[in-house]
Design a protein around this motif. Structure first.
Motif, PDB file in Angstrom:
ATOM      1  N   GLN A  14       0.826  -1.211   0.000  1.00  0.00           N
ATOM      2  CA  GLN A  14       0.000   0.000   0.000  1.00  0.00           C
ATOM      3  C   GLN A  14       0.863   1.264   0.000  1.00  0.00           C
ATOM      4  OE1 GLN A  14      -0.355  -2.570   2.163  1.00  0.00           O
ATOM      5  NE2 GLN A  14      -2.177  -3.491   1.268  1.00  0.00           N
ATOM      6  N   GLU A  17       2.161   1.681  -3.488  1.00  0.00           N
ATOM      7  CA  GLU A  17       1.096   2.212  -4.349  1.00  0.00           C
ATOM      8  C   GLU A  17       0.914   3.706  -4.122  1.00  0.00           C
ATOM      9  OE1 GLU A  17      -2.561  -0.025  -4.119  1.00  0.00           O
ATOM     10  OE2 GLU A  17      -1.460  -1.919  -4.248  1.00  0.00           O
ATOM     11  N   ALA A  18       0.979   4.139  -2.873  1.00  0.00           N
ATOM     12  CA  ALA A  18       0.851   5.565  -2.574  1.00  0.00           C
ATOM     13  C   ALA A  18       2.000   6.351  -3.207  1.00  0.00           C
ATOM     14  CB  ALA A  18       0.817   5.789  -1.059  1.00  0.00           C
ATOM     15  N   GLU A  20       3.838   5.454  -5.858  1.00  0.00           N
ATOM     16  CA  GLU A  20       3.646   5.441  -7.311  1.00  0.00           C
ATOM     17  C   GLU A  20       2.532   6.400  -7.728  1.00  0.00           C
ATOM     18  OE1 GLU A  20       3.213   1.363  -8.509  1.00  0.00           O
ATOM     19  OE2 GLU A  20       5.327   0.936  -8.101  1.00  0.00           O
ATOM     20  N   PHE A  21       1.462   6.455  -6.938  1.00  0.00           N
ATOM     21  CA  PHE A  21       0.372   7.382  -7.207  1.00  0.00           C
ATOM     22  C   PHE A  21       0.888   8.816  -7.186  1.00  0.00           C
ATOM     23  CE2 PHE A  21      -3.078  10.168  -6.055  1.00  0.00           C
ATOM     24  CZ  PHE A  21      -4.127   9.738  -6.858  1.00  0.00           C
ATOM     25  N   GLY A  24       2.870   9.562 -10.256  1.00  0.00           N
ATOM     26  CA  GLY A  24       2.033   9.639 -11.458  1.00  0.00           C
ATOM     27  C   GLY A  24       1.148  10.864 -11.515  1.00  0.00           C
ATOM     28  N   LYS A  25       0.565  11.248 -10.404  1.00  0.00           N
ATOM     29  CA  LYS A  25      -0.405  12.352 -10.388  1.00  0.00           C
ATOM     30  C   LYS A  25       0.222  13.724 -10.179  1.00  0.00           C
ATOM     31  CE  LYS A  25      -4.164   9.980 -10.969  1.00  0.00           C
ATOM     32  NZ  LYS A  25      -4.983  10.124 -12.159  1.00  0.00           N
ATOM     33  N   HIS A  78      10.294   5.599 -12.193  1.00  0.00           N
ATOM     34  CA  HIS A  78       9.424   6.661 -12.698  1.00  0.00           C
ATOM     35  C   HIS A  78      10.232   7.842 -13.242  1.00  0.00           C
ATOM     36  CE1 HIS A  78       5.441   5.167 -11.469  1.00  0.00           C
ATOM     37  NE2 HIS A  78       6.134   4.524 -10.544  1.00  0.00           N
ATOM     38  N   VAL A 108       0.283  11.885   1.020  1.00  0.00           N
ATOM     39  CA  VAL A 108      -0.296  10.768   0.270  1.00  0.00           C
ATOM     40  C   VAL A 108       0.086   9.508   1.025  1.00  0.00           C
ATOM     41  CG1 VAL A 108      -0.340   9.499  -1.904  1.00  0.00           C
ATOM     42  CG2 VAL A 108      -0.147  11.995  -1.931  1.00  0.00           C
ATOM     43  N   VAL A 140      -4.636   6.359  -0.496  1.00  0.00           N
ATOM     44  CA  VAL A 140      -4.632   5.483  -1.661  1.00  0.00           C
ATOM     45  C   VAL A 140      -5.020   4.088  -1.205  1.00  0.00           C
ATOM     46  CG1 VAL A 140      -3.208   4.480  -3.493  1.00  0.00           C
ATOM     47  CG2 VAL A 140      -2.838   6.855  -2.771  1.00  0.00           C
TER      48      VAL A 140
END
Length: 141
Positions: A14, A17-18, A20-21, A24-25, A78, A108, A140
């Motif tokens: 998790q 994922e946060a 990576e989010f 990305g955003k 990234h 985040v 996230v």
């Protein structure tokens, strides 16, 4: 738009994922990955408070560095750079304090960390951060 983003990172899926989010955003933001070496409730936590640091063992510091190394690998994938930081204390208190100290615009966070789901929908650390944070928090899932 958020210019400085704090991502609490404990190595859990998790948290990844946060992170990576966030990459990305928020392509132009400075991302800071924070690992909190947890200090158990008790006298030390009461004496020290959220703004002071307790010395940690070399093993705990190496573990933190390894975890943040994996966060740096995600940043590299990234094509981004990543600031990292390690603090000690109660995770929810230290994350909120660090958000203030780092003057971030956004936190985040993954919905729950390594300890799994401690509540039905939201982990207890994430829930406490949402309640206490002086800045917006994006959870996230």
């Amino acid at each position: 738009m958020a210019d400085r983003i704090l991502v609490p990172y404990d190595g859990s899926p998790q948290a990844a994922e946060a992170l990576e989010f966030a990459f990305g955003k928020f392509p132009d933001a400075t991302i800071i990955a924070l690992y909190v070496i947890e200090v158990p409730d008790g006298r030390w936590a009461q004496i020290v408070g959220p703004e002071l640091q307790i010395p940690v063992t070399e093993r705990a510091q190496e573990y933190a560095d390894d975890l943040l190394g994996s966060a740096t690998e995600i940043a590299t994938e990234h094509g981004r750079s990543l600031e990292t930081n390690v603090v000690t204390g109660e995770p929810d208190h230290r994350i909120v304090a660090q958000a203030e100290e780092e003057s971030v615009d956004l936190i985040v966070i993954g919905s729950h960390g390594q300890e799994g789901i401690s509540r039905i929908l939201l982990g207890s650390v994430a829930e406490n951060i949402v309640r206490r944070s002086p800045v917006p928090v994006l959870v996230v899932r």
